[in-house]
Design a protein around this motif. Structure first.
Motif, PDB file in Angstrom:
ATOM      1  N   ASP A 277     -12.957  17.879-108.687  1.00 40.38           N
ATOM      2  CA  ASP A 277     -12.559  16.589-107.966  1.00 40.38           C
ATOM      3  C   ASP A 277     -13.789  16.416-107.006  1.00 40.38           C
ATOM      4  OD1 ASP A 277     -11.441  14.753-105.985  1.00 40.38           O
ATOM      5  OD2 ASP A 277      -9.616  15.269-106.867  1.00 40.38           O
ATOM      6  N   LYS A 278     -14.211  15.173-106.846  1.00 42.09           N
ATOM      7  CA  LYS A 278     -15.324  14.813-106.042  1.00 42.09           C
ATOM      8  C   LYS A 278     -14.941  14.658-104.459  1.00 42.09           C
ATOM      9  CE  LYS A 278     -17.623  12.168-109.260  1.00 42.09           C
ATOM     10  NZ  LYS A 278     -18.293  10.602-109.663  1.00 42.09           N
ATOM     11  N   THR A 279     -13.528  14.875-104.385  1.00 40.82           N
ATOM     12  CA  THR A 279     -13.235  14.907-102.800  1.00 40.82           C
ATOM     13  C   THR A 279     -13.682  16.335-102.004  1.00 40.82           C
ATOM     14  OG1 THR A 279     -11.061  14.100-103.463  1.00 40.82           O
ATOM     15  CG2 THR A 279     -11.178  15.108-101.242  1.00 40.82           C
ATOM     16  N   VAL A 280     -14.347  15.885-100.803  1.00 43.61           N
ATOM     17  CA  VAL A 280     -14.963  16.841 -99.958  1.00 43.61           C
ATOM     18  C   VAL A 280     -13.840  17.640 -99.296  1.00 43.61           C
ATOM     19  CG1 VAL A 280     -16.862  17.467 -98.151  1.00 43.61           C
ATOM     20  CG2 VAL A 280     -17.071  15.459 -99.794  1.00 43.61           C
ATOM     21  N   ASN A 281     -13.126  18.418 -99.618  1.00 41.97           N
ATOM     22  CA  ASN A 281     -11.843  19.072 -99.118  1.00 41.97           C
ATOM     23  C   ASN A 281     -11.576  20.519 -99.842  1.00 41.97           C
ATOM     24  OD1 ASN A 281      -9.772  19.056 -97.343  1.00 41.97           O
ATOM     25  ND2 ASN A 281      -8.421  18.142 -98.428  1.00 41.97           N
ATOM     26  N   ALA A 282     -10.814  21.339 -98.882  1.00 40.23           N
ATOM     27  CA  ALA A 282     -10.373  22.476 -99.426  1.00 40.23           C
ATOM     28  C   ALA A 282      -9.048  22.703 -98.615  1.00 40.23           C
ATOM     29  CB  ALA A 282     -11.366  23.675 -99.311  1.00 40.23           C
ATOM     30  N   TRP A 283      -8.087  23.474 -99.223  1.00 41.44           N
ATOM     31  CA  TRP A 283      -6.927  23.704 -98.390  1.00 41.44           C
ATOM     32  C   TRP A 283      -5.995  24.996 -98.815  1.00 41.44           C
ATOM     33  CZ3 TRP A 283      -3.167  23.340-102.302  1.00 41.44           C
ATOM     34  CH2 TRP A 283      -3.174  22.477-103.160  1.00 41.44           C
ATOM     35  N   CYS A 284      -5.361  25.676 -97.964  1.00 37.57           N
ATOM     36  CA  CYS A 284      -4.394  26.916 -98.222  1.00 37.57           C
ATOM     37  C   CYS A 284      -3.235  26.291 -97.882  1.00 37.57           C
ATOM     38  CB  CYS A 284      -5.099  27.912 -97.505  1.00 37.57           C
ATOM     39  SG  CYS A 284      -3.961  29.486 -97.461  1.00 37.57           S
ATOM     40  N   MET A 285      -2.159  26.478 -98.758  1.00 34.02           N
ATOM     41  CA  MET A 285      -0.921  26.304 -98.410  1.00 34.02           C
ATOM     42  C   MET A 285      -0.276  27.541 -97.767  1.00 34.02           C
ATOM     43  SD  MET A 285       0.442  24.236-101.901  1.00 34.02           S
ATOM     44  CE  MET A 285       1.797  23.271-100.862  1.00 34.02           C
ATOM     45  N   PRO A 286       1.127  27.437 -96.966  1.00 34.54           N
ATOM     46  CA  PRO A 286       1.635  28.432 -96.544  1.00 34.54           C
ATOM     47  C   PRO A 286       1.968  29.507 -97.546  1.00 34.54           C
ATOM     48  CG  PRO A 286       2.562  26.366 -95.765  1.00 34.54           C
ATOM     49  CD  PRO A 286       1.611  25.946 -96.636  1.00 34.54           C
ATOM     50  N   GLY A 287       1.713  30.717 -97.246  1.00 28.65           N
ATOM     51  CA  GLY A 287       1.922  31.677 -98.142  1.00 28.65           C
ATOM     52  C   GLY A 287       0.666  32.023 -98.935  1.00 28.65           C
ATOM     53  N   GLY A 288      -0.492  31.353 -98.898  1.00 32.47           N
ATOM     54  CA  GLY A 288      -1.901  31.646 -99.240  1.00 32.47           C
ATOM     55  C   GLY A 288      -2.173  31.274-100.721  1.00 32.47           C
ATOM     56  N   LYS A 289      -1.705  30.264-100.969  1.00 35.55           N
ATOM     57  CA  LYS A 289      -2.245  29.193-102.317  1.00 35.55           C
ATOM     58  C   LYS A 289      -3.552  28.540-101.974  1.00 35.55           C
ATOM     59  CE  LYS A 289       0.940  31.217-104.924  1.00 35.55           C
ATOM     60  NZ  LYS A 289       0.926  32.140-105.973  1.00 35.55           N
ATOM     61  N   ILE A 290      -4.379  28.481-102.389  1.00 33.60           N
ATOM     62  CA  ILE A 290      -5.866  27.960-102.080  1.00 33.60           C
ATOM     63  C   ILE A 290      -6.325  27.176-103.018  1.00 33.60           C
ATOM     64  CG2 ILE A 290      -8.105  28.587-101.223  1.00 33.60           C
ATOM     65  CD1 ILE A 290      -6.931  31.137-100.303  1.00 33.60           C
ATOM     66  N   VAL A 291      -6.861  26.077-102.888  1.00 29.82           N
ATOM     67  CA  VAL A 291      -7.662  25.216-103.703  1.00 29.82           C
ATOM     68  C   VAL A 291      -8.858  24.660-103.154  1.00 29.82           C
ATOM     69  CG1 VAL A 291      -7.636  22.816-104.574  1.00 29.82           C
ATOM     70  CG2 VAL A 291      -5.659  24.186-105.053  1.00 29.82           C
ATOM     71  N   PHE A 292      -9.834  24.760-103.783  1.00 27.70           N
ATOM     72  CA  PHE A 292     -11.304  24.118-103.375  1.00 27.70           C
ATOM     73  C   PHE A 292     -11.535  23.165-104.381  1.00 27.70           C
ATOM     74  CE2 PHE A 292     -12.008  27.643-100.270  1.00 27.70           C
ATOM     75  CZ  PHE A 292     -13.387  27.157 -99.817  1.00 27.70           C
ATOM     76  N   TYR A 293     -12.175  22.030-103.772  1.00 31.82           N
ATOM     77  CA  TYR A 293     -12.389  21.003-104.738  1.00 31.82           C
ATOM     78  C   TYR A 293     -14.088  21.083-105.011  1.00 31.82           C
ATOM     79  CZ  TYR A 293      -8.029  18.395-103.533  1.00 31.82           C
ATOM     80  OH  TYR A 293      -6.744  18.277-103.561  1.00 31.82           O
ATOM     81  N   THR A 294     -14.308  20.741-106.273  1.00 34.06           N
ATOM     82  CA  THR A 294     -15.732  20.848-106.517  1.00 34.06           C
ATOM     83  C   THR A 294     -16.704  19.876-105.675  1.00 34.06           C
ATOM     84  OG1 THR A 294     -15.492  19.092-108.295  1.00 34.06           O
ATOM     85  CG2 THR A 294     -15.503  21.654-108.781  1.00 34.06           C
ATOM     86  N   GLY A 295     -16.115  19.000-104.940  1.00 37.04           N
ATOM     87  CA  GLY A 295     -17.120  18.026-104.140  1.00 37.04           C
ATOM     88  C   GLY A 295     -17.436  18.755-103.024  1.00 37.04           C
ATOM     89  N   ILE A 296     -16.747  19.839-102.418  1.00 34.40           N
ATOM     90  CA  ILE A 296     -17.259  20.270-101.024  1.00 34.40           C
ATOM     91  C   ILE A 296     -18.149  21.416-101.507  1.00 34.40           C
ATOM     92  CG2 ILE A 296     -15.708  22.330-101.023  1.00 34.40           C
ATOM     93  CD1 ILE A 296     -14.992  21.326 -98.157  1.00 34.40           C
ATOM     94  N   LEU A 297     -18.419  21.862-102.779  1.00 32.09           N
ATOM     95  CA  LEU A 297     -19.375  22.818-102.671  1.00 32.09           C
ATOM     96  C   LEU A 297     -21.094  22.535-102.701  1.00 32.09           C
ATOM     97  CD1 LEU A 297     -18.109  24.319-106.200  1.00 32.09           C
ATOM     98  CD2 LEU A 297     -17.692  25.202-104.040  1.00 32.09           C
ATOM     99  N   PRO A 298     -21.371  21.359-102.669  1.00 29.23           N
ATOM    100  CA  PRO A 298     -22.711  20.933-102.405  1.00 29.23           C
ATOM    101  C   PRO A 298     -22.858  21.235-100.849  1.00 29.23           C
ATOM    102  CG  PRO A 298     -22.232  19.519-103.817  1.00 29.23           C
ATOM    103  CD  PRO A 298     -20.816  20.502-103.575  1.00 29.23           C
ATOM    104  N   ILE A 299     -21.946  20.853 -99.943  1.00 27.58           N
ATOM    105  CA  ILE A 299     -21.932  20.989 -98.434  1.00 27.58           C
ATOM    106  C   ILE A 299     -21.891  22.319 -97.994  1.00 27.58           C
ATOM    107  CG2 ILE A 299     -20.887  20.137 -96.233  1.00 27.58           C
ATOM    108  CD1 ILE A 299     -20.120  17.651 -97.880  1.00 27.58           C
TER     109      ILE A 299
END
Length: 272
Positions: free
Chosen positions: A101-123
């Motif tokens: 996903d091109k979105t510049v974002n990442a997040w961690c939900m309560p309890g440790g579930k994590i997502v990184f979007y590919t859009g944040i990797l260049p930054i």
């Protein structure tokens, strides 16, 4: 009900329910929604999210996200155990996924579930940059910021409802709704959110250092974030986040302290 009594009610409710302790700050925090209820809901939402998005697997980037996440989780457990919080992570179910996903974002939900979007990797630019982001997002979960935001929202809504029930005069009630809506958002909810971001920056930079990543990279990451935004941002007082300049200055000041904290765990050299 007079406005003064409304604020007394707010303070009373907060004090009654400020019954959890943030292990990283020692502060009492609101916990109207217990983790026993919050975590299963978050896990279910996470699983649903993964079915609806393109998860990247088997690539070097995906492997890096998992590697960095595991190191940050180990760093968190080391810190918690060393500070008398053994078993704090018992109900956490760590999972790390990279989503296309091109979105510049990442997040961690309560309890440790994590997502990184590919859009944040260049930054992020490098593994230490990923660690700076990962540490920050994991810090939100470790400090139960999601739980606190939900609790604050319940209190905000509850006080609004109480005010509308108690105030009989329609003109006074309309004035209350107008001033309370703006006042509770700008004067309470937004500063509350900004405080969480600043707290997560501090916890996150400590975690990345303990995990062996150079904490100097955190401020450099936010310089790249600022450049990516074109230098423009919402005025801090109206934003859920501190300004880029505030974060950069704060992270620069925290980097030496993070290295000192890492040294307590025998970590004196850092990955870039």
């Amino acid at each position: 009900m007079k406005l003064k009594n409304t604020f007394i009610l707010i303070a009373f409710v907060v004090l009654c329910f400020a019954c959890a302790t943030n292990p990283f700050t020692g502060k009492k925090t609101m916990a109207l929604v217990p983790n026993s209820q919050l975590f299963p809901t978050a896990f279910a939402q996470y699983d649903q999210f993964l079915t609806e998005n393109k998860v990247v697997t088997g690539t070097k980037d995906a492997e890096m996200i998992t590697r960095v996440g595991q190191r940050i989780a180990v760093a968190a457990e080391r810190w918690l155990n060393a500070n008398g919080y053994e078993g704090y992570l018992e109900d956490y179910k760590w999972e790390y996924n990279l989503v296309d996903d091109k979105t510049v974002n990442a997040w961690c939900m309560p309890g440790g579930k994590i997502v990184f979007y590919t859009g944040i990797l260049p930054i992020a630019k490098n593994e230490a940059g990923v660690a700076a982001i990962m540490g920050h997002e994991v810090a939100h979960a470790l400090a139960n910021h999601g739980q606190q935001r939900m609790s604050a929202a319940y209190i905000q809504a509850g006080v609004a409802l109480a005010g509308n029930i108690a105030i009989k005069d329609e003109q006074d009630r309309n004035a209350f709704n107008q001033y309370y809506g703006v006042g509770s958002q700008v004067g309470a909810m937004l500063p509350f959110s900004r405080a969480h971001e600043t707290e997560a920056d501090k916890i996150g930079i400590y975690l990345m250092a303990i995990a062996g990543y150079n904490p100097d990279e955190a401020s450099l990451l936010w310089e790249r974030m600022k450049a990516n935004s074109g230098g423009s941002s919402t005025p801090e007082i109206l934003s859920t986040h501190p300004s880029n300049d505030s974060r950069i200055a704060n992270l620069k000041a925290l980097a030496p302290k993070a290295k000192e904290e890492a040294a307590k765990f025998g970590v004196t050299t850092f990955r870039e």
